[in-house]
Design a protein around this motif. Structure first.
Motif, PDB file in Angstrom:
ATOM      1  N   VAL A  73       0.864  -1.064  -0.192  1.00  0.00           N
ATOM      2  CA  VAL A  73       0.065   0.134  -0.130  1.00  0.00           C
ATOM      3  C   VAL A  73       0.781   1.118   0.107  1.00  0.00           C
ATOM      4  CG1 VAL A  73      -1.539   1.318   1.276  1.00  0.00           C
ATOM      5  CG2 VAL A  73      -1.828  -1.272   1.247  1.00  0.00           C
ATOM      6  N   LEU A  74       1.899   1.201   0.792  1.00  0.00           N
ATOM      7  CA  LEU A  74       2.795   2.399   1.005  1.00  0.00           C
ATOM      8  C   LEU A  74       3.397   2.606  -0.405  1.00  0.00           C
ATOM      9  CD1 LEU A  74       4.099   4.605   2.945  1.00  0.00           C
ATOM     10  CD2 LEU A  74       5.973   2.855   3.145  1.00  0.00           C
ATOM     11  N   SER A  75       4.103   1.790  -0.851  1.00  0.00           N
ATOM     12  CA  SER A  75       4.594   2.103  -2.545  1.00  0.00           C
ATOM     13  C   SER A  75       3.756   2.531  -3.275  1.00  0.00           C
ATOM     14  CB  SER A  75       5.386   0.943  -2.861  1.00  0.00           C
ATOM     15  OG  SER A  75       4.590  -0.156  -2.933  1.00  0.00           O
ATOM     16  N   SER A  76       2.534   1.862  -3.395  1.00  0.00           N
ATOM     17  CA  SER A  76       1.511   2.166  -4.427  1.00  0.00           C
ATOM     18  C   SER A  76       1.051   3.649  -4.325  1.00  0.00           C
ATOM     19  CB  SER A  76       0.344   1.010  -4.287  1.00  0.00           C
ATOM     20  OG  SER A  76      -0.707   1.524  -5.218  1.00  0.00           O
ATOM     21  N   ARG A  77       0.693   3.947  -3.144  1.00  0.00           N
ATOM     22  CA  ARG A  77       0.228   5.369  -2.800  1.00  0.00           C
ATOM     23  C   ARG A  77       1.457   6.528  -3.158  1.00  0.00           C
ATOM     24  NH1 ARG A  77      -4.419   5.836   0.492  1.00  0.00           N
ATOM     25  NH2 ARG A  77      -4.175   8.061   0.472  1.00  0.00           N
ATOM     26  N   LEU A  82       3.917  10.643  -6.635  1.00  0.00           N
ATOM     27  CA  LEU A  82       5.237  10.780  -7.427  1.00  0.00           C
ATOM     28  C   LEU A  82       4.526  11.229  -9.111  1.00  0.00           C
ATOM     29  CD1 LEU A  82       7.958   8.522  -6.395  1.00  0.00           C
ATOM     30  CD2 LEU A  82       7.985  11.068  -6.674  1.00  0.00           C
ATOM     31  N   THR A  83       3.782  10.427  -9.567  1.00  0.00           N
ATOM     32  CA  THR A  83       3.319  10.525 -10.860  1.00  0.00           C
ATOM     33  C   THR A  83       2.171  11.258 -11.276  1.00  0.00           C
ATOM     34  OG1 THR A  83       2.279   8.411 -10.896  1.00  0.00           O
ATOM     35  CG2 THR A  83       4.773   8.376 -11.207  1.00  0.00           C
ATOM     36  N   VAL A  84       1.280  11.669 -10.248  1.00  0.00           N
ATOM     37  CA  VAL A  84      -0.117  12.211 -10.529  1.00  0.00           C
ATOM     38  C   VAL A  84      -0.216  13.432 -11.614  1.00  0.00           C
ATOM     39  CG1 VAL A  84      -0.073  13.687  -8.562  1.00  0.00           C
ATOM     40  CG2 VAL A  84      -2.281  12.784  -9.568  1.00  0.00           C
ATOM     41  N   ASP A  85       0.922  14.408 -11.569  1.00  0.00           N
ATOM     42  CA  ASP A  85       1.151  15.526 -12.092  1.00  0.00           C
ATOM     43  C   ASP A  85       2.171  15.509 -12.988  1.00  0.00           C
ATOM     44  OD1 ASP A  85       2.497  16.236 -10.191  1.00  0.00           O
ATOM     45  OD2 ASP A  85       1.485  17.998  -9.755  1.00  0.00           O
ATOM     46  N   LEU A  86       2.891  14.493 -13.504  1.00  0.00           N
ATOM     47  CA  LEU A  86       4.138  14.605 -13.779  1.00  0.00           C
ATOM     48  C   LEU A  86       4.148  15.144 -15.188  1.00  0.00           C
ATOM     49  CD1 LEU A  86       6.799  13.041 -13.043  1.00  0.00           C
ATOM     50  CD2 LEU A  86       6.446  11.129 -14.568  1.00  0.00           C
ATOM     51  N   LEU A  93       4.305  18.850 -24.803  1.00  0.00           N
ATOM     52  CA  LEU A  93       3.457  17.815 -25.270  1.00  0.00           C
ATOM     53  C   LEU A  93       2.125  18.020 -25.642  1.00  0.00           C
ATOM     54  CD1 LEU A  93       4.422  15.298 -22.166  1.00  0.00           C
ATOM     55  CD2 LEU A  93       5.524  15.515 -24.627  1.00  0.00           C
ATOM     56  N   THR A  94       1.493  17.420 -26.475  1.00  0.00           N
ATOM     57  CA  THR A  94       0.244  17.572 -26.878  1.00  0.00           C
ATOM     58  C   THR A  94      -0.691  16.733 -26.093  1.00  0.00           C
ATOM     59  OG1 THR A  94       0.268  15.742 -28.374  1.00  0.00           O
ATOM     60  CG2 THR A  94       1.017  17.762 -29.306  1.00  0.00           C
ATOM     61  N   PRO A  95      -2.033  17.294 -26.070  1.00  0.00           N
ATOM     62  CA  PRO A  95      -2.902  16.490 -24.977  1.00  0.00           C
ATOM     63  C   PRO A  95      -2.808  15.025 -25.478  1.00  0.00           C
ATOM     64  CG  PRO A  95      -4.000  18.402 -25.695  1.00  0.00           C
ATOM     65  CD  PRO A  95      -2.749  18.309 -26.529  1.00  0.00           C
ATOM     66  N   LYS A  96      -2.800  14.562 -26.553  1.00  0.00           N
ATOM     67  CA  LYS A  96      -2.911  13.171 -26.890  1.00  0.00           C
ATOM     68  C   LYS A  96      -1.435  12.629 -26.234  1.00  0.00           C
ATOM     69  CE  LYS A  96      -2.971  10.008 -30.733  1.00  0.00           C
ATOM     70  NZ  LYS A  96      -3.117   9.868 -32.421  1.00  0.00           N
ATOM     71  N   SER A  97      -0.273  13.266 -26.435  1.00  0.00           N
ATOM     72  CA  SER A  97       0.950  12.706 -26.005  1.00  0.00           C
ATOM     73  C   SER A  97       0.718  12.443 -24.434  1.00  0.00           C
ATOM     74  CB  SER A  97       2.291  13.482 -26.488  1.00  0.00           C
ATOM     75  OG  SER A  97       2.403  13.583 -27.778  1.00  0.00           O
ATOM     76  N   LYS A  98       0.455  13.539 -23.648  1.00  0.00           N
ATOM     77  CA  LYS A  98       0.011  13.504 -22.422  1.00  0.00           C
ATOM     78  C   LYS A  98      -0.813  12.376 -21.758  1.00  0.00           C
ATOM     79  CE  LYS A  98       0.411  18.410 -21.405  1.00  0.00           C
ATOM     80  NZ  LYS A  98      -0.209  19.863 -20.776  1.00  0.00           N
ATOM     81  N   VAL A  99      -1.897  12.136 -22.467  1.00  0.00           N
ATOM     82  CA  VAL A  99      -2.468  10.839 -22.124  1.00  0.00           C
ATOM     83  C   VAL A  99      -1.637   9.733 -22.414  1.00  0.00           C
ATOM     84  CG1 VAL A  99      -4.628   9.632 -22.791  1.00  0.00           C
ATOM     85  CG2 VAL A  99      -4.814  12.157 -22.668  1.00  0.00           C
ATOM     86  N   MET A 100      -0.973   9.593 -23.518  1.00  0.00           N
ATOM     87  CA  MET A 100      -0.238   8.233 -23.775  1.00  0.00           C
ATOM     88  C   MET A 100       0.666   8.129 -22.869  1.00  0.00           C
ATOM     89  SD  MET A 100       2.393   7.478 -27.066  1.00  0.00           S
ATOM     90  CE  MET A 100       3.425   8.825 -26.661  1.00  0.00           C
ATOM     91  N   TYR A 105       2.643   5.311 -17.675  1.00  0.00           N
ATOM     92  CA  TYR A 105       2.952   5.242 -16.285  1.00  0.00           C
ATOM     93  C   TYR A 105       2.236   4.294 -15.246  1.00  0.00           C
ATOM     94  CZ  TYR A 105       7.205   8.169 -16.242  1.00  0.00           C
ATOM     95  OH  TYR A 105       8.474   8.561 -16.294  1.00  0.00           O
ATOM     96  N   ILE A 106       0.828   4.383 -15.920  1.00  0.00           N
ATOM     97  CA  ILE A 106       0.045   3.309 -15.158  1.00  0.00           C
ATOM     98  C   ILE A 106       0.216   2.041 -15.311  1.00  0.00           C
ATOM     99  CG2 ILE A 106      -2.372   2.677 -15.228  1.00  0.00           C
ATOM    100  CD1 ILE A 106      -3.089   5.543 -15.423  1.00  0.00           C
ATOM    101  N   MET A 107       0.810   1.663 -16.622  1.00  0.00           N
ATOM    102  CA  MET A 107       1.106   0.500 -17.069  1.00  0.00           C
ATOM    103  C   MET A 107       2.267  -0.302 -16.099  1.00  0.00           C
ATOM    104  SD  MET A 107       1.943  -1.005 -21.105  1.00  0.00           S
ATOM    105  CE  MET A 107       3.397   0.014 -21.168  1.00  0.00           C
ATOM    106  N   ILE A 108       3.377   0.897 -16.008  1.00  0.00           N
ATOM    107  CA  ILE A 108       4.619   0.351 -15.477  1.00  0.00           C
ATOM    108  C   ILE A 108       4.661   0.530 -14.004  1.00  0.00           C
ATOM    109  CG2 ILE A 108       5.820   0.701 -17.554  1.00  0.00           C
ATOM    110  CD1 ILE A 108       6.922   3.197 -16.153  1.00  0.00           C
ATOM    111  N   LYS A 109       3.350   0.820 -13.476  1.00  0.00           N
ATOM    112  CA  LYS A 109       3.402   1.275 -11.900  1.00  0.00           C
ATOM    113  C   LYS A 109       3.841  -0.170 -11.118  1.00  0.00           C
ATOM    114  CE  LYS A 109       0.088   2.260  -8.260  1.00  0.00           C
ATOM    115  NZ  LYS A 109      -1.222   2.739  -7.706  1.00  0.00           N
ATOM    116  N   PRO A 110       3.361  -1.320 -11.548  1.00  0.00           N
ATOM    117  CA  PRO A 110       3.963  -2.453 -10.810  1.00  0.00           C
ATOM    118  C   PRO A 110       5.191  -2.891 -10.551  1.00  0.00           C
ATOM    119  CG  PRO A 110       1.731  -3.342 -12.093  1.00  0.00           C
ATOM    120  CD  PRO A 110       2.555  -1.772 -12.526  1.00  0.00           C
TER     121      PRO A 110
END
Length: 365
Positions: A73-77, A82-86, A93-100, A105-110
């Motif tokens: 839980v600690l590392s996940s939070r 760390l990445t919420v507003d990276l 970056l274009t909006p599309k690039s930001k979403v990508m 970063y969601i994909m590599i979270k584990p």
């Protein structure tokens, strides 16, 4: 001694014995009560958990540390903070690039969350912040990110524990204050550790309630110092960029060959160029950089530049030896070191770019 006196003394002795017995029983009862209180009550308090956690760190006991910290839980939070507003303020970056990038970063979270856990546990066990090695996917930039830089942005390595503050209880949860100091800028802060009871009744640190606030406080201070340091060293960097571009041109000319093999004459000239001109220029540039005052928050960037220079010099020294001995092993070592130097240079560029982007971030209240 008459009979009366003897009986009176006997009664007094018995009274003293009864008092002693009573005091002994009271002492035993107190000890039993304290033992029961310690075993069944105190060991199931947040205060006890924090004390054991501190002891685990001092004793480098990772098993005990994991018992009193919910690492998942600690590392996940922490990762989310760390990445919420990276990429929120990156105007390139274009909006599309930001979403990508956000999806990436969601994909590599584990993997990164586990990397944070392993780095912290290794720090506790060995006393050092070791980077991923061997076949670890986080080594270098195999996963598309620089884990060394990621750890630095977490502020974990440059945060010092000062003391434990107040602990507020709220049923099966509690909030403990942890007074800390950010080492670079010497900024004090109080983290709020949210603690919860595990199934067996012992308490664990689950997450840091205001970790994002800590990052938001420290990052602008460091970025301001980094920006100042970049400005103060820009003249040196520009001057030597021009010098090294010329060396690169001459190096390419000297290494040009139709057969793919350097002749003895070529190797001699290359070694002379590197030893007599390139390496002295690298040392001179670093000397000038070292003469510039380094603001507290820019120490990491300055160290990375020093590391880059040292690694580059080592690489060229092996290359020189390879030229003189016609040794493929030395050339291979030089190539490995150059790859390491390129990774450091990319990190330096990332820091400079991030600092430029940070100028677009509004001041936080």
């Amino acid at each position: 001694m008459d009979d009366y006196t003897w009986k009176r003394r006997l009664r007094q002795r018995r009274r003293r014995q009864r008092r002693h017995l009573f005091l002994f029983i009271l002492l035993i009862a107190s000890l039993v009560s304290m033992t029961v209180w310690y075993a069944f009550f105190y060991t199931r308090t947040p205060e006890y958990a924090l004390k054991q956690l501190s002891t685990a760190i001092e004793d480098r006991n990772t098993d005990a540390f994991k018992k009193y910290v919910n690492m998942d839980v600690l590392s996940s939070r922490a990762y989310d903070d760390l990445t919420v507003d990276l990429f929120a303020y990156d105007s390139t970056l274009t909006p599309k690039s930001k979403v990508m990038f956000e999806k990436f970063y969601i994909m590599i979270k584990p993997q990164l969350s586990m990397g944070l856990e392993n780095a912290a546990l290794t720090r506790i066990e060995t006393g050092a912040w070791n980077l991923p090695d061997g076949t670890d996917i986080l080594k270098g930039r195999q996963l598309g990110i620089d884990f060394e830089r990621f750890i630095e942005r977490s502020q974990l390595r440059n945060t010092t524990f000062v003391s434990i503050g107040n602990i507020e209880h709220d049923g099966s949860t509690a909030t403990a204050e942890l007074n800390i100091l950010e080492d670079y800028t010497q900024t004090p802060f109080t983290l709020q550790l949210v603690m919860e009871q595990a199934e067996d009744g012992h308490w664990q640190v689950s997450y840091i309630k205001n970790y994002k606030e800590y990052l938001d406080l420290i990052a602008p201070l460091q970025n301001s110092d980094i920006a100042s340091y970049i400005d103060n060293t820009q003249g040196i960097v520009d001057e030597y960029n021009g010098i090294f571009e010329e060396y690169q041109r001459r190096f390419r000319q000297l290494t040009a060959t139709s057969s793919g093999q350097l002749s003895a004459a070529q190797r001699k000239k290359i070694a002379a160029l590197l030893e007599n001109e390139v390496i002295p220029a690298l040392k001179k540039r670093q000397q000038k950089l070292d003469e510039v005052d380094i603001p507290a928050g820019a120490q990491y960037l300055a160290r990375q530049r020093q590391h880059s220079t040292e690694t580059t010099i080592k690489a060229w020294q092996h290359f020189i030896k390879g030229c003189r001995d016609n040794s493929q092993a030395e050339f291979s070592t030089a190539e490995t070191l150059h790859k390491q130097e390129l990774a450091i240079d990319l990190r330096v560029q990332d820091i400079i770019r991030h600092t430029a982007i940070s100028k677009n971030i509004p001041n936080l209240p």
